[in-house]
Scaffold this active site. Structure first.
Site, PDB file in Angstrom:
ATOM      1  N   SER A 127       0.835  -1.201   0.000  1.00  0.00           N
ATOM      2  CA  SER A 127       0.000   0.000   0.000  1.00  0.00           C
ATOM      3  C   SER A 127       0.872   1.254   0.000  1.00  0.00           C
ATOM      4  O   SER A 127       1.976   1.254   0.567  1.00  0.00           O
ATOM      5  CB  SER A 127      -0.849  -0.009   1.265  1.00  0.00           C
ATOM      6  OG  SER A 127      -1.445   1.244   1.463  1.00  0.00           O
ATOM      7  N   TYR A 152      -1.613  -1.182  10.832  1.00  0.00           N
ATOM      8  CA  TYR A 152      -1.905  -1.753   9.512  1.00  0.00           C
ATOM      9  C   TYR A 152      -0.765  -1.437   8.536  1.00  0.00           C
ATOM     10  O   TYR A 152      -0.218  -2.322   7.876  1.00  0.00           O
ATOM     11  CB  TYR A 152      -3.238  -1.204   8.974  1.00  0.00           C
ATOM     12  CG  TYR A 152      -3.410  -1.452   7.488  1.00  0.00           C
ATOM     13  CD1 TYR A 152      -3.656  -2.738   7.010  1.00  0.00           C
ATOM     14  CD2 TYR A 152      -3.293  -0.411   6.559  1.00  0.00           C
ATOM     15  CE1 TYR A 152      -3.780  -2.973   5.639  1.00  0.00           C
ATOM     16  CE2 TYR A 152      -3.418  -0.642   5.207  1.00  0.00           C
ATOM     17  CZ  TYR A 152      -3.660  -1.919   4.742  1.00  0.00           C
ATOM     18  OH  TYR A 152      -3.766  -2.147   3.391  1.00  0.00           O
ATOM     19  N   LYS A 156       2.283  -3.834   6.472  1.00  0.00           N
ATOM     20  CA  LYS A 156       2.646  -3.833   5.043  1.00  0.00           C
ATOM     21  C   LYS A 156       4.153  -3.614   4.890  1.00  0.00           C
ATOM     22  O   LYS A 156       4.811  -4.285   4.098  1.00  0.00           O
ATOM     23  CB  LYS A 156       1.871  -2.736   4.296  1.00  0.00           C
ATOM     24  CG  LYS A 156       0.385  -2.987   4.200  1.00  0.00           C
ATOM     25  CD  LYS A 156       0.092  -4.173   3.315  1.00  0.00           C
ATOM     26  CE  LYS A 156      -1.355  -4.575   3.340  1.00  0.00           C
ATOM     27  NZ  LYS A 156      -1.629  -5.887   2.757  1.00  0.00           N
TER      28      LYS A 156
END
Ligand code: NAD
Ligand code: UDP
Length: 346
Positions: A127, A152, A156
């Site tokens: 992302s 989050y 990644k």
């Protein structure tokens, strides 16, 4: 020779379903695993309707390593496209261990099973959040990563690093890490699309739910950013363009590329109010909105430099903002409650 499959983890989810359609249409065989924590197998039924092809699908949790192994025993897998994971930023701040366990732990299990079965090709859903607050714009792949503040985004970043280490340790591995900007819209058929559970966190699903009458009013988070109209600017990319980026990545892997990273974005930034206006224009639906304070952790502006993907994958976006809005609306108006039946009023 037995049939070779692409294993798609999280293939029943929003991006996974669109990628599976493009893979099938490009002639690949696909097998899906998903634990259905944020999806239902109805979405795979829709993929089968669109493509006219059967998609072998299994309810498997990546945290259950034995179940993952069984899939590798059952199918001859040549490459894994890895979408499975949790993705709610706010929830990740509240429940960081759940995010590290699921996203990082699930990926480590997957990589271990891949190694055991000598399947050494992976395409990973990363992302733009790994860039944190941009130091310059547009953001290219050389921009420093790892400064994002939520769990989050850190999962990644950590997974990217893990994949890089695996590739460095064994040159037979090939990995394409794709950093998505803001995927929106739906397949032209209106049969598959984004199906958030509860109140949508993301802008465009929220807008679509206002348009269909499920929510009263959009809340615009902040109108005092240093942007042309004061609202946040992002790089919105049509989900089918994004899915086609994965097919381009498949070809790259077949060239034995080692570990490579690409932005998937359009290179153009639109503000929240640009998006509201574009949606209203494309659909004729009025979107009432109110301005509220900034959302914690949000940044003013981010958009991609997509040149490397164009040069090295031969891929670029072709779908306009208008199409993103029209296709989103076709999906939402045909499926006001997503894949679920309308709740009964009794
Ligand atoms: P999604 O929630 O629709 O899809 C993820 C799928 O993974 C779901 O179907 C879920 O049931 C499944 N899953 C979750 N945990 C699992 C586990 N332990 N084992 C097996 N399956 C599991 O989300 P999406 O929008 O399709 O995102 C796909 C991937 O792309 C995710 O990794 C996400 O972080 C990443 N991504 C998404 C966006 C976005 O804006 N949608 C942006 C950047 C990156
Ligand atoms: N946004 C908003 N209202 C919402 C959801 C999002 O104003 O209900 C804004 C948000 O502040 C950001 C942009 O829309 O400027 C995109 O947010 P989204 O959550 O979709 O993506 P991300 O923040 O991950 O880029």
């Amino acid at each position: 020779m037995s049939t070779e499959y692409v294993l798609v983890t999280g293939g029943a989810g929003y991006i996974g379903t669109h990628a599976v359609v493009e893979l099938l249409q490009a002639g690949y065989n696909v097998v899906v695993v998903d634990n259905l924590v944020n999806a239902s197998m109805e979405s795979i039924g829709r993929v089968e309707e669109i493509t006219g092809k059967k998609v072998p699908s299994h309810q498997v949790d990546l945290l259950d390593k034995e179940a993952v192994k069984k899939i590798f025993q059952q199918y001859k897998i040549s490459l894994v496209m890895h979408f499975a994971g949790l993705k709610a930023v706010g929830e990740s701040v509240q429940l960081p261990l759940l995010y590290y366990h699921t996203n990082v732990g699930g990926t480590v299990n997957l990589l271990e099973v891949m190694k055991e079965f000598s399947v050494k090709n992976i395409i990973f859903s990363s992302s733009a959040t790994v860039y944190g607050a941009p130091q310059y714009l547009p953001v290219d792949e050389k921009h420093p990563t790892g400064s994002c503040t939520n769990a989050y985004g850190k999962t990644k970043f950590f997974i990217e690093e893990i994949i890089r280490d695996v590739c460095a340790a064994d040159k037979e591995w090939n990995a394409v890490i794709l950093r998505y900007f803001n995927p929106v819209g739906a397949h032209k058929s209106g049969k598959i699309g984004e199906n958030p559970q509860g109140v949508p966190n993301n802008l465009m699903p929220f807008v679509a739910q206002v348009a269909v009458g499920r929510r009263e009013c959009l809340t615009v988070f902040g109108s005092d950013y240093d942007t042309p109209d004061g609202t946040g600017v992002r790089d919105y990319i049509h989900i089918v363009d994004l899915a086609q980026g994965h097919v381009a990545a498949m070809k790259k892997i077949q060239e034995k590329c080692g570990c490579v990273v690409y932005n998937l974005g359009t290179g153009v930034g639109y503000s929240v109010l640009d998006m509201v206006k574009a949606f209203q224009k494309a659909t004729g639906k009025e979107i009432p909105y109110k301005i509220a304070p900034r959302r914690e952790g949000d940044i003013a502006t981010v958009y991609a430099d997509p040149k490397t993907a164009e040069q090295e994958l031969g891929w670029k976006t072709t779908r306009s903002l208008e199409e993103m809005c029209e296709d989103l609306w076709r999906w939402q108006s045909n499926n006001p409650h997503g894949y679920a039946p309308a709740p009964s009023s009794s």
